[in-house]
Write an enzyme that holds these catalytic residues in place. Structure first.
Site, PDB file in Angstrom:
ATOM      1  N   LYS A 121       0.856  -1.208   0.000  1.00 53.35           N
ATOM      2  CA  LYS A 121       0.000   0.000   0.000  1.00 53.35           C
ATOM      3  C   LYS A 121       0.885   1.249   0.000  1.00 53.35           C
ATOM      4  CE  LYS A 121      -3.400  -2.607   2.557  1.00 53.35           C
ATOM      5  NZ  LYS A 121      -4.736  -2.584   3.093  1.00 53.35           N
ATOM      6  N   HIS A 142      -8.579  -2.916  -6.150  1.00 54.05           N
ATOM      7  CA  HIS A 142      -8.510  -3.067  -4.684  1.00 54.05           C
ATOM      8  C   HIS A 142      -9.640  -2.246  -4.068  1.00 54.05           C
ATOM      9  CE1 HIS A 142      -7.098  -2.842  -0.567  1.00 54.05           C
ATOM     10  NE2 HIS A 142      -6.297  -3.864  -0.837  1.00 54.05           N
ATOM     11  N   GLU A 198      -9.719  -0.375  -1.650  1.00 51.97           N
ATOM     12  CA  GLU A 198      -9.322   1.002  -1.280  1.00 51.97           C
ATOM     13  C   GLU A 198      -9.355   1.909  -2.499  1.00 51.97           C
ATOM     14  OE1 GLU A 198      -5.686  -0.051   0.770  1.00 51.97           O
ATOM     15  OE2 GLU A 198      -6.884  -0.954   2.368  1.00 51.97           O
ATOM     16  N   GLY A 219      -7.337  -5.060   6.989  1.00 49.89           N
ATOM     17  CA  GLY A 219      -6.700  -4.205   7.996  1.00 49.89           C
ATOM     18  C   GLY A 219      -7.420  -4.150   9.329  1.00 49.89           C
ATOM     19  N   SER A 230      -6.542  -9.505   6.488  1.00 50.16           N
ATOM     20  CA  SER A 230      -6.003  -9.852   7.801  1.00 50.16           C
ATOM     21  C   SER A 230      -5.356 -11.237   7.866  1.00 50.16           C
ATOM     22  CB  SER A 230      -7.087  -9.702   8.883  1.00 50.16           C
ATOM     23  OG  SER A 230      -7.476  -8.344   8.986  1.00 50.16           O
TER      24      SER A 230
HETATM   25  C1  PEP Z   1      -4.988  -5.785   1.407  1.00 54.99           C
HETATM   26  O1  PEP Z   1      -4.893  -4.574   1.530  1.00 54.99           O
HETATM   27  O2  PEP Z   1      -5.021  -6.279   0.279  1.00 54.99           O
HETATM   28  C2  PEP Z   1      -5.065  -6.587   2.618  1.00 54.99           C
HETATM   29  C3  PEP Z   1      -5.455  -7.829   2.507  1.00 54.99           C
HETATM   30  O3  PEP Z   1      -4.723  -5.967   3.804  1.00 54.99           O
HETATM   31  P1  PEP Z   1      -4.529  -6.668   5.251  1.00 54.99           P
HETATM   32  O4  PEP Z   1      -3.769  -7.945   5.021  1.00 54.99           O
HETATM   33  O5  PEP Z   1      -3.759  -5.659   6.037  1.00 54.99           O
HETATM   34  O6  PEP Z   1      -5.893  -6.925   5.778  1.00 54.99           O
END
Ligand code: PEP
Length: 251
Positions: A14, A98, A100, A174, A213
């Protein structure tokens, strides 16, 4: 009879990582040595680090990916980056869609579809992300949302060589929360069925990653689910030791 799919663990850094982060990459290169036959590994750093990591990874089979690309190859798009530029810097893949990007930049599945095709134009593999929100899961419409996003975001000429699908429930990214293994199995099975209906054997062979996560402590359980062919990892990919702990699920 379909051939077994080699798993892929891809780290999404990220908007994290200055030049000093290359030392974590160096530790990953060291630790990954000897695991290459069992599991592929990729890091998607911020665009500023792609060239440095790609240069470093010449000593390793770790691949480098971008985190997003514009649909056009060049043009008046201040602040954007094209798939051709990612490739030029040494990337071999790019994450598109993604959550985000969908949330922060209003990207629709139609936009994601265009970005996936832009990736192919530049010779990159597209890692297409899909996933439901907490509200959609609560409403019991997860599989409908996944089906819609899959149909809209994955172009018709997707193959198992140019496309990877990442199922990432938005509420798990996250947060430290994860779906149960059964929930992951239900969604991945539904994704697999739609891909097979649409793409036949290519759909059967396409890699399906789980993301949200993933950590060393839950990797073995999540990676052990049928039709989970690896992970897309955010936070836990920033430390080599954590990502190696996840890769170890395949030892
Ligand atoms: C991601 O941003 O693709 C992701 C899976 O983040 P995290 O592993 O931190 O949940």
């Amino acid at each position: 009879m379909s051939t077994p799919i080699k798993p892929l663990v891809a780290g999404n850094w990220k908007m994290n990582g200055l030049a000093t982060q290359v030392t974590e990459f160096a530790a990953l290169v060291d630790g990954y040595s000897g695991m290459e036959d069992k599991v592929d590994c990729m890091i998607c750093p911020p665009a500023t680090l792609i060239a440095a990591l790609a240069n470093f990874s010449q000593e390793s089979t770790i691949e480098i990916g971008g985190q997003n690309c514009h649909a056009s190859a060049t043009g008046a798009h201040t602040g954007d980056i094209s798939a051709e530029m990612l490739s030029d810097a040494g990337a071999t893949s790019v994450i598109v869609g993604h959550s985000e990007r969908r949330a922060d930049h209003g990207e629709t599945s139609e936009d994601v579809n265009r970005c996936a095709r832009a990736a192919w134009r530049a010779g990159l593999v597209s890692i297409i992300c899909i996933g439901e929100t907490a509200e959609q899961r609560k409403q019991g419409i997860t599989l409908d949302i996944i089906g819609e996003q899959l149909l809209g975001s994955v172009p018709d000429d997707a193959t198992s060589s140019n496309c990877v699908i990442a199922y990432e429930p938005v509420w798990a990214i996250g947060t430290g929360l994860t779906p149960t293994a059964q929930d992951v199995a239900d969604v991945h099975s539904s994704i697999r069925q739609s891909l097979v209906r649409r793409f036949g054997d290519e759909g059967q062979q396409m890699r399906l990653l789980y993301g949200g996560s993933v950590k060393p402590a839950n990797a073995a359980e999540l990676m052990g689910v049928i039709d989970v062919d690896g992970a897309l990892v955010g936070g836990a990919s920033l430390k080599a030791a954590d990502l190696l702990g996840i890769l170890n699920a395949y030892e």
